[in-house]
Design a protein around this motif. Sequence first.
Motif, short mmCIF file in Angstrom:
data_model
loop_
_atom_site.label_atom_id
_atom_site.label_comp_id
_atom_site.label_asym_id
_atom_site.label_seq_id
_atom_site.Cartn_x
_atom_site.Cartn_y
_atom_site.Cartn_z
N GLU A 24 0.94 -1.20 -0.10
CA GLU A 24 -0.01 0.13 0.03
C GLU A 24 0.90 1.24 0.04
N GLU A 27 2.27 1.73 -3.29
CA GLU A 27 1.11 2.06 -4.36
C GLU A 27 0.85 3.76 -4.03
N LYS A 28 0.86 4.26 -2.96
CA LYS A 28 0.49 5.55 -2.63
C LYS A 28 1.65 6.54 -3.18
#
Length: 56
Positions: A24, A27-28
């Motif tokens: 995550e 991805e961010k």
Amino acid sequence: MRYFTWTRSNEKWRVGCFYGTGEELVEKAYKDSKLSGDCYKAVVEMRNKLTELESA
């Protein structure tokens, strides 16, 4: 400057106001920019490699 904190017990990352998994986090970071994504990915991969070596 950014501080990265990884918690072994739940394998979560805290970076600034972000809290979540390595996947995550990367991805961010890529949503912010390619450079950020590449750098954050390198940090997560380094931690993964160190954990792998520690287990060997």
